[in-house]
Design a protein around this motif. Sequence first.
Motif, mmCIF file in Angstrom:
data_model
loop_
_atom_site.group_PDB
_atom_site.id
_atom_site.type_symbol
_atom_site.label_atom_id
_atom_site.label_comp_id
_atom_site.label_asym_id
_atom_site.label_seq_id
_atom_site.Cartn_x
_atom_site.Cartn_y
_atom_site.Cartn_z
ATOM 1 N N GLU A 169 -4.391 8.867 70.139
ATOM 2 C CA GLU A 169 -5.626 9.346 70.752
ATOM 3 C C GLU A 169 -6.595 8.203 71.013
ATOM 4 O O GLU A 169 -7.338 8.215 71.976
ATOM 5 C CB GLU A 169 -6.301 10.377 69.844
ATOM 6 N N THR A 208 -6.021 5.006 74.290
ATOM 7 C CA THR A 208 -6.203 5.100 75.743
ATOM 8 C C THR A 208 -7.581 4.584 76.126
ATOM 9 O O THR A 208 -8.577 4.869 75.461
ATOM 10 C CB THR A 208 -6.030 6.565 76.227
ATOM 11 N N LYS A 209 -7.646 3.818 77.185
ATOM 12 C CA LYS A 209 -8.913 3.228 77.625
ATOM 13 C C LYS A 209 -9.844 4.265 78.244
ATOM 14 O O LYS A 209 -11.046 4.063 78.275
ATOM 15 C CB LYS A 209 -8.643 2.100 78.623
ATOM 16 N N GLU A 210 -9.294 5.368 78.716
ATOM 17 C CA GLU A 210 -10.120 6.395 79.344
ATOM 18 C C GLU A 210 -10.776 7.312 78.317
ATOM 19 O O GLU A 210 -11.661 8.081 78.645
ATOM 20 C CB GLU A 210 -9.275 7.267 80.296
ATOM 21 N N THR A 211 -10.370 7.215 77.074
ATOM 22 C CA THR A 211 -10.893 8.103 76.040
ATOM 23 C C THR A 211 -12.276 7.635 75.584
ATOM 24 O O THR A 211 -12.477 6.459 75.293
ATOM 25 C CB THR A 211 -9.957 8.130 74.809
ATOM 26 N N VAL A 212 -13.211 8.575 75.557
ATOM 27 C CA VAL A 212 -14.556 8.294 75.069
ATOM 28 C C VAL A 212 -14.766 9.144 73.818
ATOM 29 O O VAL A 212 -14.664 10.368 73.865
ATOM 30 C CB VAL A 212 -15.633 8.640 76.125
#
Length: 144
Positions: free
Chosen positions: A75, A78-82
């Motif tokens: 989880e 990923t670089k898109e996870t905020v």
Amino acid sequence: MAADFFGYPFRRFFMSPPVFREWSGSTALMDWLESPSAHIFKINVPGYSRENIKVQIEEGNILRIIGEGAKDKEEANTKETVWHVAERHAGGRGDFSREIELPENVKLDQIKAHVDNGILTVIVPKDANHKKSSVRNINITSKL
């Protein structure tokens, strides 16, 4: 005299090294019960399997409980996870360590542990034949 006043187990807080030598700030909360035949430790270890938990005896009578758990790396990678809130990861599945100084009247070679439904139970049998340490007076002289 102070030992009689404070009684067991409170005398350890005032007259000897601390019972809990290390507090990791983990969520591995613990209960310590004493029956006539054993000391029973119940530790919260939700999400840990028995493969991720170690129960060890160190330095003679120190019971050490270690939990090694990897956080959910898939989880977080990923670089898109905020991340907005990360409470579960901060204390829920990280590593923890608890150290407890056991009393002298225990059978260290007969300790048993099992984990079930997120509770680790460690049973430390008492030694009924244990001799209490006696007080020995030392003669004081004016010269050695």
